[in-house]
Design an enzyme around this catalytic site. Structure first.
Site, PDB file in Angstrom:
ATOM      1  N   LYS A  71      -9.574  12.690   9.110  1.00 56.26           N
ATOM      2  CA  LYS A  71      -9.067  12.210  10.389  1.00 56.26           C
ATOM      3  C   LYS A  71      -8.965  13.356  11.394  1.00 56.26           C
ATOM      4  CE  LYS A  71      -6.118   8.611   8.349  1.00 56.26           C
ATOM      5  NZ  LYS A  71      -6.659   7.427   9.055  1.00 56.26           N
ATOM      6  N   GLU A  99      -9.469   3.849   2.411  1.00 55.27           N
ATOM      7  CA  GLU A  99      -9.008   3.997   1.026  1.00 55.27           C
ATOM      8  C   GLU A  99      -7.937   2.984   0.631  1.00 55.27           C
ATOM      9  OE1 GLU A  99      -5.589   5.058   2.947  1.00 55.27           O
ATOM     10  OE2 GLU A  99      -7.612   5.683   3.494  1.00 55.27           O
ATOM     11  N   ASP A 142     -12.040   7.151   4.389  1.00 51.97           N
ATOM     12  CA  ASP A 142     -10.793   6.851   5.105  1.00 51.97           C
ATOM     13  C   ASP A 142     -10.450   5.367   5.037  1.00 51.97           C
ATOM     14  OD1 ASP A 142      -8.530   7.425   6.584  1.00 51.97           O
ATOM     15  OD2 ASP A 142      -9.531   7.211   8.517  1.00 51.97           O
ATOM     16  N   ASP A 193      -2.292  10.268   4.052  1.00 51.34           N
ATOM     17  CA  ASP A 193      -3.701   9.922   4.219  1.00 51.34           C
ATOM     18  C   ASP A 193      -4.369  10.900   5.165  1.00 51.34           C
ATOM     19  OD1 ASP A 193      -6.172   8.736   4.315  1.00 51.34           O
ATOM     20  OD2 ASP A 193      -5.559   7.128   5.675  1.00 51.34           O
ATOM     21  N   LYS A 213       0.845  -1.200   0.000  1.00 52.77           N
ATOM     22  CA  LYS A 213       0.000   0.000   0.000  1.00 52.77           C
ATOM     23  C   LYS A 213       0.878   1.246   0.000  1.00 52.77           C
ATOM     24  CE  LYS A 213      -3.207   2.540   3.053  1.00 52.77           C
ATOM     25  NZ  LYS A 213      -3.888   2.513   4.366  1.00 52.77           N
ATOM     26  N   ARG A 236      -7.741  -0.208   0.963  1.00 54.35           N
ATOM     27  CA  ARG A 236      -8.306  -1.381   0.287  1.00 54.35           C
ATOM     28  C   ARG A 236      -8.785  -1.043  -1.118  1.00 54.35           C
ATOM     29  NH1 ARG A 236     -12.458  -1.864   5.130  1.00 54.35           N
ATOM     30  NH2 ARG A 236     -10.655  -0.825   6.058  1.00 54.35           N
TER      31      ARG A 236
END
Length: 518
Positions: free
Chosen positions: A303, A375, A373, A296, A291, A377
């Protein structure tokens, strides 16, 4: 770091620091006993009066008469019946930290000469080199006018072993050095700030590594990714001004002459059996998918501000793939390994995914996005579909995927998910051997029900219960064409607090797994 072996009697070794072990019950290791006799009982006196030999406890003895070493470093090994490879690895770290604190440029360690059940001399030597790389690592990539980062002077380590074990010890240290170097690659990438370590930076790094280590690389841009119909990956990438990259690194070790094989232990045999039975070719590759979310924010499902800086570490799965490819190429393992990294940012913007959006993955399956969030996957699922073309022997994806895994396992064990018992057993066995432990979590079919959607083939989250499990279940829907395992490293890829920084995990685990296949 320069590594070599030393076969002279310990008291005759001329070095800046000589490391010997002491058990908590007052028993000296053979090397410590030899040195003690040369020192007329000085070590036993210290043990009797002040050194308890607790695991990891150290004491530096200076100005000694009777030995050639400038210093003798005592390291506690704990109770003798409990002496294991895990104790050895922690003792290495403690001893090396003590040596670094003295400012010594060289040290000789005698700990590997002591037999440990299930841990041969090659493994004991490999653990030393990995510990040395970890203890001496310093990040200095982005400092400006501040005082320069002080790097340890320690530059040479010698492992005292019997002459008959020297060749195996040297082979183990060479492997350990390669793994330590791979961990450094992973740490440096993880620790870089997100305005530097962008998807483009990862792509350029892959190209530089490929030139230096002589493997092949492709870095696909947005147009090429669109041509592959990776709608799920692109739905995350479109939220940022940073261009996405899809990186494919191909190490073709099967073209190298196979080395002389060492006897296999149980962990190695299990790993070889687990990765066997490849579709197609005897040289079917092992594929590692990392990944690569270089930052993020959570997207629209943003977040909390506190600790958000640590979301630069959301690409540590990618970093571990880079590090493992580096280690494998340096070791020149005669197997084929492919590293695949989907890389992008997850940002809030007018182009970002919205809760309720439905996207179509490369596989043709549709996904309702209930939380932007979740994301990781969404980018991994397209990568897992892409790697089918390689007809792999097995695929392992590595991702800082869920906070739920941290809640379940804390910061000790990486979460392991697979329905393949043989692969799970192999990864668990080599993880213990590498001192990079995993813990298997369930993937019962009943968890799949939590991913049901009224508007798409699946939702991208399954709610709070079993969050790490349902994330793995989501990925499993894209990994049906091959043997597959998922490593959730959200709790193990970096440390917070005053020691904040990337750990380099699970490069040791992945490297050990690949070594075991040779």
């Amino acid at each position: 770091m320069d590594f070599s072996t030393q076969t002279s009697s310990p008291e005759k070794i001329k070095t800046a620091a000589l490391v010997v072990g002491v058990f908590a019950d007052g028993v000296l290791t053979p090397a410590a006993d030899v040195v003690d006799r040369a020192l007329a009982g000085a070590i036993r006196d210290v043990v009797k009066n002040e050194f308890k030999a607790r695991p990891g406890e150290t004491l530096v003895l200076r100005s000694l008469t009777g030995v050639a070493a400038q210093r003798v470093v005592l390291v506690g090994l704990g109770p003798q019946p409990g002496y294991t490879a895990k104790v050895l690895a922690s003792s290495y770290r403690a001893a090396l930290q003590a040596v670094v604190a003295t400012g010594a440029a060289e040290a000789v360690l005698t700990l590997a000469a002591l037999p440990i059940e299930g841990c041969d001399v090659r493994t004991r030597a490999r653990l030393l080199a990995i510990a040395a790389g970890d203890v001496t690592y310093r990040y200095d990539g982005t400092f400006g006018k501040r005082e320069p980062v002080v790097r340890p002077k320690l530059a040479r380590l010698l492992l005292a072993v019997d002459k008959a074990d020297a060749k195996e010890a040297e082979a183990g240290m060479a492997q350990g050095r390669a793994i330590a170097n791979g961990m450094t690659v992973a740490k440096d990438l993880g620790n870089l700030p997100p305005n530097i370590c962008t998807p483009t930076y990862l792509g350029e790094t892959a190209k530089k590594m490929a030139r230096a280590l002589k493997f092949r690389v492709e870095v696909l841009d947005r147009r090429q990714i669109e041509a592959l119909n990776m709608g799920s990956f692109l739905s995350v990438a479109r939220s940022s001004y940073e261009a996405p990259k899809f990186i494919v690194m191909r190490y073709e070790g099967s073209k190298l002459a196979p080395p002389v094989k060492a006897p296999r232990g149980k962990a190695a045999a299990a790993a070889a059996a687990a990765a066997g039975g490849a579709a197609g070719s005897a040289n079917a590759p092992v594929v590692l998918v990392g990944k690569g979310i270089t930052f993020d924010s959570g997207g629209i499902s943003i977040k909390p501000a506190s600790g958000m800086d640590e979301m630069k570490y959301d690409m540590c799965g990618a970093a571990s793939v880079f590090g493992t490819l580096s280690a494998v190429a340096e070791m020149q393992l005669p197997i084929d390994v492919i590293g695949v990294v989907p890389a992008c940012e997850n940002m809030p913007s007018g182009r970002a995914n919205k809760p309720g959006d439905v996207v179509t993955s490369m596989s043709g399956q549709t996904i309702e996005i209930l939380n932007t969030d979740a994301e990781g996957r969404l980018i991994l699922c397209d990568a897992l579909t892409y790697v089918e073309r390689f007809k792999p022997s097995c695929v392992i994806d590595i991702a800082t995927l869920t906070g739920a895994c941290v809640t379940a396992l804390g910061h000790v064990n990486t979460g392991l998910f697979t329905k393949d018992d043989a692969l799970a057993d192999a990864l668990t066995a080599v993880s213990r051997q590498a001192m990079d432990p995993v813990w298997r979590l369930p993937m019962d079919d009943e968890y799949q029900d939590q991913l049901k959607s009224n508007f798409a083939d699946m939702a991208n989250i399954g709610g709070p219960p079993g969050g790490a499990v349902t994330a793995a279940c989501f990925l499993s829907r894209y990994a049906k064409a091959y043997r597959w395992a998922h490593l959730d490293i959200a709790g193990t890829a970096w440390r917070s607090g005053k020691d904040k920084g990337a750990t380099g995990r699970p490069v040791p685990l992945l490297s050990q797994f690949l070594i075991s296949l040779v």
